[in-house]
Design a protein around this motif. Structure first.
Motif, PDB file in Angstrom:
ATOM      1  N   GLY A 310       0.463 -20.181 -22.096  1.00  0.00           N
ATOM      2  CA  GLY A 310       0.841 -20.562 -20.741  1.00  0.00           C
ATOM      3  C   GLY A 310      -0.250 -20.278 -19.717  1.00  0.00           C
ATOM      4  N   LEU A 311      -0.420 -21.206 -18.767  1.00  0.00           N
ATOM      5  CA  LEU A 311      -1.326 -21.022 -17.640  1.00  0.00           C
ATOM      6  C   LEU A 311      -0.505 -20.917 -16.356  1.00  0.00           C
ATOM      7  CD1 LEU A 311      -4.151 -23.665 -18.335  1.00  0.00           C
ATOM      8  CD2 LEU A 311      -3.948 -21.313 -19.188  1.00  0.00           C
ATOM      9  N   PRO A 312      -0.837 -19.990 -15.460  1.00  0.00           N
ATOM     10  CA  PRO A 312      -0.041 -19.789 -14.239  1.00  0.00           C
ATOM     11  C   PRO A 312      -0.391 -20.783 -13.137  1.00  0.00           C
ATOM     12  CG  PRO A 312      -1.822 -18.197 -14.316  1.00  0.00           C
ATOM     13  CD  PRO A 312      -1.925 -19.001 -15.582  1.00  0.00           C
ATOM     14  N   PHE A 313       0.311 -21.915 -13.120  1.00  0.00           N
ATOM     15  CA  PHE A 313       0.146 -22.909 -12.060  1.00  0.00           C
ATOM     16  C   PHE A 313       1.135 -22.610 -10.926  1.00  0.00           C
ATOM     17  CE2 PHE A 313      -2.271 -26.965 -13.227  1.00  0.00           C
ATOM     18  CZ  PHE A 313      -3.136 -26.292 -14.073  1.00  0.00           C
ATOM     19  N   TYR A 314       1.189 -21.376 -10.499  1.00  0.00           N
ATOM     20  CA  TYR A 314       2.041 -20.976  -9.375  1.00  0.00           C
ATOM     21  C   TYR A 314       1.410 -19.747  -8.746  1.00  0.00           C
ATOM     22  CZ  TYR A 314       3.921 -17.342 -12.458  1.00  0.00           C
ATOM     23  OH  TYR A 314       4.049 -16.271 -13.310  1.00  0.00           O
ATOM     24  N   HIS A 315       1.865 -19.400  -7.524  1.00  0.00           N
ATOM     25  CA  HIS A 315       1.190 -18.363  -6.757  1.00  0.00           C
ATOM     26  C   HIS A 315       2.230 -17.501  -6.053  1.00  0.00           C
ATOM     27  CE1 HIS A 315      -2.628 -20.506  -7.393  1.00  0.00           C
ATOM     28  NE2 HIS A 315      -1.826 -21.568  -7.386  1.00  0.00           N
ATOM     29  N   GLU A 316       2.473 -16.321  -6.604  1.00  0.00           N
ATOM     30  CA  GLU A 316       3.433 -15.381  -6.032  1.00  0.00           C
ATOM     31  C   GLU A 316       2.810 -13.991  -6.024  1.00  0.00           C
ATOM     32  OE1 GLU A 316       6.957 -15.498  -8.373  1.00  0.00           O
ATOM     33  OE2 GLU A 316       7.384 -17.606  -7.942  1.00  0.00           O
ATOM     34  N   ASN A 317       3.305 -13.154  -5.128  1.00  0.00           N
ATOM     35  CA  ASN A 317       2.899 -11.759  -5.099  1.00  0.00           C
ATOM     36  C   ASN A 317       4.155 -10.900  -5.098  1.00  0.00           C
ATOM     37  OD1 ASN A 317      -0.111 -11.691  -4.855  1.00  0.00           O
ATOM     38  ND2 ASN A 317       0.326 -12.984  -3.084  1.00  0.00           N
ATOM     39  N   ARG A 318       4.384 -10.231  -6.207  1.00  0.00           N
ATOM     40  CA  ARG A 318       5.547  -9.379  -6.399  1.00  0.00           C
ATOM     41  C   ARG A 318       5.234  -8.435  -7.552  1.00  0.00           C
ATOM     42  NH1 ARG A 318       7.182 -11.842 -10.974  1.00  0.00           N
ATOM     43  NH2 ARG A 318       7.010 -14.115 -11.089  1.00  0.00           N
TER      44      ARG A 318
END
Length: 373
Positions: A310-318
């Motif tokens: 899997g590649l992280p095509f999303y952007h979150e900070n938690r």
């Protein structure tokens, strides 16, 4: 009650407590002993606390150092797309929000890449395993449009639900009736034209036999329909039996053992590792972690099964995910390093992009330049 003072006449007490020339008061006789004992106890506690902290930090620092080292070196030539990549698509593609124009734009995005499968969110399943047809009402339109614009790209139904493994609510795989309902739901999505069924059931604990039984039933169904069975998989223990330690301390055994990962991989046509949400604070550590996960997954996956990272095509900070660390360039480099070191010529291998509606132009550029070029 004994106050620690000597038995002197009351009249002498004020003189004994009189202020000293430096402004301090005279300490009562005998008061130093409890204070010294308290001081010794505090120092002993501090030493124990430092020892416990060291016992926790030393393995952590050692592991993080190993990940940083794992990120060094150069990937082998040719460790790029094998044209078996995949993309997770959101529910808007089957609920009426997308149009032919959107499919044309998607086709323009995917042409010239290695993407062969799209997993279209078509659920979620109900807690009893059933799935209303209204959840994927526009499936036939989407499948036809994708085949028209992107010949050769397969459209799979992405199904999932929360499992009742860590709380009272959710899907219960231990119930035969629930598993039978999931199989029946899968049969209906295949009848609707989907070319495969992709399952994401979480949190799924390592060693879950009911899940393996479900996969056996689903594999018989999908193969009878000449369709694919694929799953989203948890990460593999970065240290031996780490899922047991983490489960005991947190109640959430996030990882699977490598042996259990292999048992799942042998039952499916594709297995996509959710190699994000790793708790790594730096790009280099995240990339080293992905390289390690890639190697562990390659060792456990048979050559007959497609392995996707899997590649992280999303952007979150938690907690668990830092956007500045879990980047597409770091993930792709980690994938290539792990592939280079473990099985550089593996044919049935790719990456899976999560998820279309959160991706940025920078994510797509990195995928194309670093992997799909």
């Amino acid at each position: 009650m004994d106050t620690g003072r000597t038995n002197r006449p009351e009249a002498e007490q004020p003189q004994e407590d009189a202020a000293r020339p430096d402004g301090a008061t005279t300490e009562p006789a005998g008061a130093g002993a409890p204070r010294k004992r308290a001081g010794r106890g505090l120092r002993r506690f501090s030493r124990y606390a430092l020892l416990v902290l060291a016992l926790l930090l030393v393995p952590l620092l050692t592991a993080e150092t190993a990940l940083r080292v794992n990120y060094t070196g150069d990937p082998a030539a040719g460790t790029r797309t094998r044209h078996r990549d995949a993309l997770w698509l959101g529910h808007a593609w089957v609920d009426g929000r997308k149009t032919d124009h959107d499919v044309e734009a998607l086709a323009g995005r995917l042409r010239g890449t290695g993407i062969r499968d799209v997993y279209v969110h078509s659920g979620p399943l109900e807690h009893d395993g059933t799935l209303p047809g209204s959840a994927y009402a526009r499936a036939r339109w989407l499948i036809s449009a994708v085949h028209r614009e992107l010949p050769g790209v397969r459209v799979q139904a992405w199904l999932g639900d929360k499992l009742a493994t860590e709380g009272p609510a959710g899907l219960r795989l231990e119930r035969a009736a629930t598993r039978a309902a999931i199989v029946a739901s899968t049969r209906r999505v295949l009848d609707a034209g989907f070319e495969g069924a992709h399952f994401d059931l979480e949190p799924l604990h390592s060693g879950d036999r009911d899940y393996l039984d479900l996969l056996d039933e689903l594999r018989a169904l999908t193969h009878a329909h000449h369709a694919l069975l694929s799953v989203a998989a948890h990460q593999i223990d970065p240290l031996p039996a780490f899922h047991s330690f983490w489960g005991t301390t947190t109640g959430h055994p996030k990882w699977w053992s490598q042996a259990y990962f292999g048992q799942v991989a042998r039952r499916v046509d594709q297995i996509a590792v959710m190699s994000y949400d790793t708790m790594q604070p730096l790009e280099s550590l995240y990339g080293g972690y992905v390289a390690q996960q890639t190697s562990l997954a390659l060792e456990a996956t048979p050559d007959s099964t497609d392995l996707l990272m899997g590649l992280p095509f999303y952007h979150e900070n938690r907690f668990g995910h830092w956007a500045h660390a879990e980047t597409v360039p770091a993930a792709v480099r980690g994938v290539r390093l792990g592939l280079s070191r473990t099985d550089a010529d593996r044919a049935r291998f790719g990456v899976a992009l999560y998820v279309d509606f959160a991706a940025t132009e920078a994510d797509w550029r990195a995928y194309r330049a670093d992997w799909a070029a």
